[in-house]
Design a protein around this motif. Structure first.
Motif, PDB file in Angstrom:
ATOM      1  N   GLY A 176      39.102  52.981  37.417  1.00 41.23           N
ATOM      2  CA  GLY A 176      39.051  52.044  36.305  1.00 41.23           C
ATOM      3  C   GLY A 176      37.916  52.265  35.344  1.00 41.23           C
ATOM      4  O   GLY A 176      37.734  51.473  34.412  1.00 41.23           O
ATOM      5  N   ARG A 177      37.159  53.324  35.519  1.00 34.79           N
ATOM      6  CA  ARG A 177      36.030  53.577  34.620  1.00 34.79           C
ATOM      7  C   ARG A 177      36.505  53.691  33.182  1.00 34.79           C
ATOM      8  O   ARG A 177      37.474  54.376  32.881  1.00 34.79           O
ATOM      9  CB  ARG A 177      35.291  54.862  35.001  1.00 34.79           C
ATOM     10  CG  ARG A 177      34.399  54.700  36.210  1.00 34.79           C
ATOM     11  CD  ARG A 177      33.535  55.924  36.421  1.00 34.79           C
ATOM     12  NE  ARG A 177      34.363  57.115  36.594  1.00 34.79           N
ATOM     13  CZ  ARG A 177      33.914  58.352  36.454  1.00 34.79           C
ATOM     14  NH1 ARG A 177      32.677  58.570  36.096  1.00 34.79           N
ATOM     15  NH2 ARG A 177      34.709  59.375  36.668  1.00 34.79           N
ATOM     16  N   GLY A 178      35.792  53.018  32.292  1.00 32.28           N
ATOM     17  CA  GLY A 178      36.143  53.054  30.882  1.00 32.28           C
ATOM     18  C   GLY A 178      37.093  51.952  30.462  1.00 32.28           C
ATOM     19  O   GLY A 178      37.275  51.719  29.266  1.00 32.28           O
ATOM     20  N   ALA A 179      37.706  51.269  31.415  1.00 35.24           N
ATOM     21  CA  ALA A 179      38.608  50.167  31.088  1.00 35.24           C
ATOM     22  C   ALA A 179      37.835  48.856  31.044  1.00 35.24           C
ATOM     23  O   ALA A 179      36.958  48.609  31.857  1.00 35.24           O
ATOM     24  CB  ALA A 179      39.735  50.076  32.108  1.00 35.24           C
ATOM     25  N   ARG A 180      38.187  48.011  30.101  1.00 34.12           N
ATOM     26  CA  ARG A 180      37.507  46.727  29.954  1.00 34.12           C
ATOM     27  C   ARG A 180      37.996  45.712  30.980  1.00 34.12           C
ATOM     28  O   ARG A 180      37.227  44.908  31.497  1.00 34.12           O
ATOM     29  CB  ARG A 180      37.773  46.216  28.538  1.00 34.12           C
ATOM     30  CG  ARG A 180      37.119  44.912  28.175  1.00 34.12           C
ATOM     31  CD  ARG A 180      37.364  44.633  26.693  1.00 34.12           C
ATOM     32  NE  ARG A 180      36.912  43.321  26.292  1.00 34.12           N
ATOM     33  CZ  ARG A 180      36.989  42.861  25.054  1.00 34.12           C
ATOM     34  NH1 ARG A 180      37.525  43.641  24.113  1.00 34.12           N
ATOM     35  NH2 ARG A 180      36.556  41.654  24.757  1.00 34.12           N
ATOM     36  N   ASP A 181      39.293  45.758  31.277  1.00 29.63           N
ATOM     37  CA  ASP A 181      39.923  44.799  32.186  1.00 29.63           C
ATOM     38  C   ASP A 181      40.642  45.561  33.298  1.00 29.63           C
ATOM     39  O   ASP A 181      41.542  46.365  33.022  1.00 29.63           O
ATOM     40  CB  ASP A 181      40.924  43.921  31.436  1.00 29.63           C
ATOM     41  CG  ASP A 181      40.296  43.230  30.228  1.00 29.63           C
ATOM     42  OD1 ASP A 181      39.194  42.673  30.384  1.00 29.63           O
ATOM     43  OD2 ASP A 181      40.903  43.261  29.141  1.00 29.63           O
ATOM     44  N   VAL A 182      40.257  45.301  34.533  1.00 26.96           N
ATOM     45  CA  VAL A 182      40.767  46.056  35.678  1.00 26.96           C
ATOM     46  C   VAL A 182      41.199  45.088  36.777  1.00 26.96           C
ATOM     47  O   VAL A 182      40.462  44.151  37.108  1.00 26.96           O
ATOM     48  CB  VAL A 182      39.691  47.018  36.244  1.00 26.96           C
ATOM     49  CG1 VAL A 182      40.246  47.807  37.435  1.00 26.96           C
ATOM     50  CG2 VAL A 182      39.183  47.960  35.163  1.00 26.96           C
ATOM     51  N   VAL A 183      42.374  45.324  37.332  1.00 23.24           N
ATOM     52  CA  VAL A 183      42.811  44.631  38.547  1.00 23.24           C
ATOM     53  C   VAL A 183      42.914  45.664  39.655  1.00 23.24           C
ATOM     54  O   VAL A 183      43.498  46.744  39.455  1.00 23.24           O
ATOM     55  CB  VAL A 183      44.165  43.927  38.359  1.00 23.24           C
ATOM     56  CG1 VAL A 183      44.752  43.502  39.699  1.00 23.24           C
ATOM     57  CG2 VAL A 183      44.010  42.702  37.465  1.00 23.24           C
ATOM     58  N   TYR A 184      42.332  45.371  40.802  1.00 19.90           N
ATOM     59  CA  TYR A 184      42.477  46.220  41.987  1.00 19.90           C
ATOM     60  C   TYR A 184      43.363  45.493  42.980  1.00 19.90           C
ATOM     61  O   TYR A 184      43.143  44.315  43.285  1.00 19.90           O
ATOM     62  CB  TYR A 184      41.112  46.505  42.620  1.00 19.90           C
ATOM     63  CG  TYR A 184      41.200  47.282  43.920  1.00 19.90           C
ATOM     64  CD1 TYR A 184      41.266  48.670  43.913  1.00 19.90           C
ATOM     65  CD2 TYR A 184      41.225  46.622  45.144  1.00 19.90           C
ATOM     66  CE1 TYR A 184      41.352  49.380  45.103  1.00 19.90           C
ATOM     67  CE2 TYR A 184      41.313  47.326  46.334  1.00 19.90           C
ATOM     68  CZ  TYR A 184      41.380  48.708  46.303  1.00 19.90           C
ATOM     69  OH  TYR A 184      41.486  49.408  47.472  1.00 19.90           O
ATOM     70  N   MET A 185      44.356  46.195  43.493  1.00 23.30           N
ATOM     71  CA  MET A 185      45.276  45.625  44.479  1.00 23.30           C
ATOM     72  C   MET A 185      45.241  46.499  45.718  1.00 23.30           C
ATOM     73  O   MET A 185      45.484  47.708  45.653  1.00 23.30           O
ATOM     74  CB  MET A 185      46.687  45.589  43.898  1.00 23.30           C
ATOM     75  CG  MET A 185      47.732  45.004  44.825  1.00 23.30           C
ATOM     76  SD  MET A 185      49.347  44.967  43.995  1.00 23.30           S
ATOM     77  CE  MET A 185      50.347  44.295  45.336  1.00 23.30           C
ATOM     78  N   THR A 186      44.888  45.917  46.835  1.00 20.60           N
ATOM     79  CA  THR A 186      44.871  46.660  48.092  1.00 20.60           C
ATOM     80  C   THR A 186      46.116  46.313  48.899  1.00 20.60           C
ATOM     81  O   THR A 186      46.439  45.130  49.090  1.00 20.60           O
ATOM     82  CB  THR A 186      43.601  46.368  48.911  1.00 20.60           C
ATOM     83  OG1 THR A 186      43.675  47.060  50.162  1.00 20.60           O
ATOM     84  CG2 THR A 186      43.396  44.891  49.164  1.00 20.60           C
ATOM     85  N   VAL A 187      46.826  47.342  49.337  1.00 21.04           N
ATOM     86  CA  VAL A 187      48.023  47.174  50.159  1.00 21.04           C
ATOM     87  C   VAL A 187      47.751  47.894  51.462  1.00 21.04           C
ATOM     88  O   VAL A 187      47.805  49.115  51.554  1.00 21.04           O
ATOM     89  CB  VAL A 187      49.273  47.747  49.473  1.00 21.04           C
ATOM     90  CG1 VAL A 187      50.525  47.418  50.294  1.00 21.04           C
ATOM     91  CG2 VAL A 187      49.410  47.219  48.060  1.00 21.04           C
ATOM     92  N   SER A 188      47.412  47.120  52.484  1.00 23.65           N
ATOM     93  CA  SER A 188      47.008  47.686  53.763  1.00 23.65           C
ATOM     94  C   SER A 188      47.566  46.797  54.869  1.00 23.65           C
ATOM     95  O   SER A 188      48.719  46.393  54.790  1.00 23.65           O
ATOM     96  CB  SER A 188      45.484  47.793  53.817  1.00 23.65           C
ATOM     97  OG  SER A 188      45.046  48.535  54.934  1.00 23.65           O
ATOM     98  N   THR A 189      46.764  46.514  55.899  1.00 26.37           N
ATOM     99  CA  THR A 189      47.198  45.559  56.924  1.00 26.37           C
ATOM    100  C   THR A 189      47.625  44.258  56.265  1.00 26.37           C
ATOM    101  O   THR A 189      48.634  43.646  56.631  1.00 26.37           O
ATOM    102  CB  THR A 189      46.055  45.295  57.921  1.00 26.37           C
ATOM    103  OG1 THR A 189      45.618  46.537  58.471  1.00 26.37           O
ATOM    104  CG2 THR A 189      46.519  44.374  59.034  1.00 26.37           C
ATOM    105  N   GLY A 190      46.839  43.822  55.292  1.00 26.51           N
ATOM    106  CA  GLY A 190      47.185  42.693  54.441  1.00 26.51           C
ATOM    107  C   GLY A 190      47.243  43.149  52.995  1.00 26.51           C
ATOM    108  O   GLY A 190      47.185  44.340  52.700  1.00 26.51           O
ATOM    109  N   VAL A 191      47.343  42.188  52.093  1.00 24.75           N
ATOM    110  CA  VAL A 191      47.380  42.478  50.656  1.00 24.75           C
ATOM    111  C   VAL A 191      46.372  41.566  49.967  1.00 24.75           C
ATOM    112  O   VAL A 191      46.336  40.364  50.226  1.00 24.75           O
ATOM    113  CB  VAL A 191      48.784  42.231  50.060  1.00 24.75           C
ATOM    114  CG1 VAL A 191      48.784  42.508  48.549  1.00 24.75           C
ATOM    115  CG2 VAL A 191      49.827  43.108  50.748  1.00 24.75           C
ATOM    116  N   GLY A 192      45.543  42.148  49.115  1.00 25.81           N
ATOM    117  CA  GLY A 192      44.563  41.365  48.380  1.00 25.81           C
ATOM    118  C   GLY A 192      44.355  41.950  47.004  1.00 25.81           C
ATOM    119  O   GLY A 192      44.895  43.006  46.664  1.00 25.81           O
TER     120      GLY A 192
END
Length: 326
Positions: free
Chosen positions: A146-162
């Motif tokens: 996300g470097r250089g982006a003003r607005d970033v969403v991170y989504m983790t999909v693993s044992t759970g989701v966050g």
């Protein structure tokens, strides 16, 4: 070992290595800890996001949390002199009180024992307790995909989701950590009937294992993906069902926050285009109609280490207000 991973002996990984640095964050090294359901890790993080002196081990199910934490950090604590510690946890964090309130994927009893003040007494350092997805979005926004982006969403999909959210360069949270997308409901009818209905119940690694077992496939996630690539129709049906839930949650996040980029990480999230392409298509077709440019959907650059790297950014974002960056 897999490319980019240090050698492992008896379930423990110790190494010195560097991640791709982004903009420098001034300050001394930080002791970064991640307490996850399957594994827990401790590293020293340099001011440029470099990870050094790493220790990793399975999360014990029969050891009290304080003892497990003390044993974990003992392997790296004596190798440098960190000024503070940042502990990432997979659950709802009360940032005002520095306490973990809910963490279904940690061993029983751990959530009640996890607090910044308790860990500070154990470690002899100032400790900040942080939701792991909040740390991961900081890592990817400052040093990764996300470097250089003003607005970033991170989504983790693993044992759970966050998920974690950076808007206008700032981490978004209130008193509590937010963006708990994994616990949002996708299927209201199923929810009413008591069947799997949330993002986490339908679109996580746990959901993938359950769906594969229900379909008669005794495979872990990696083996199932191999079967999908090989053209197995049953594996494809299982996979597509889980990916549809991931894609729907990404669309929901896009409508909620309208980011410039959605970064997808976690064990399932790192499977590449077999996951990313349908998620991109869903966001493009069903997401917000942004005329200034399409919302990018990309894989995490920092892999499992996004949250650990994010610890280097946390002191800089929280220094002005004692732990909050709203």
């Amino acid at each position: 070992p897999a490319p980019g991973r240090p050698p492992t002996e008896e379930g423990v990984t110790v190494a010195m290595f560097r991640r791709r640095p982004g903009a420098r964050v001034d300050g001394p090294p930080v002791l970064a800890v991640h307490l996850g359901g399957p594994r827990m890790r401790a590293v020293l993080v340099g001011p440029d996001g470099a990870l050094v002196h790493r220790h990793e081990q399975p999360t014990p199910r029969d050891v009290p949390c304080p003892d497990a934490l003390d044993g974990l950090v003992g392997h790296v604590r004596g190798l440098a002199d960190p000024a503070r510690a940042v502990v990432g946890v997979p659950g709802l964090v009360d940032y005002d009180r520095g306490r973990l309130e809910h963490a279904p994927n940690l061993p029983p009893g751990w959530a009640d024992a996890i607090s910044a003040s308790h860990f500070s007494a154990i470690l002899g350092l100032p400790v900040t307790l942080v939701n792991d997805a909040d740390l991961a979005v900081l890592g990817e926004a400052r040093f990764g995909a996300g470097r250089g982006a003003r607005d970033v969403v991170y989504m983790t999909v693993s044992t759970g989701v966050g998920a974690g959210v950076v808007l206008d360069g700032h981490l978004v949270h209130g008193r509590h950590s937010g963006a708990e997308i994994g616990h949002t409901i996708l299927d209201l009818s199923a929810h009413r009937d008591g069947r799997p209905a949330t993002v986490e119940q339908l679109g996580s690694g746990t959901a993938l294992a359950r769906a594969a077992s229900d379909a008669g496939l005794r495979l872990d996630g990696a083996a199932l993906v191999e079967r999908v690539h090989a053209g197995d129709p049953t594996a494809r049906t299982v996979w597509d069902g889980v990916v549809a839930a991931v894609a729907a949650s990404a669309v929901n996040l896009a409508h909620l926050f309208t980011p410039g980029v959605i970064v997808v990480g976690g064990g399932v999230g790192r499977t590449g285009d077999i996951l990313l392409e349908p998620v991109r298509a869903a966001v493009a077709e069903q997401g917000p109609p942004v005329r200034s440019g399409a919302i990018a959907v990309v894989g995490a650059d920092l892999g499992d280490d996004a949250g650990l790297v994010g610890a280097a950014a946390w002191p800089a974002t929280s220094a002005d207000d004692g732990g909050s960056d709203r």
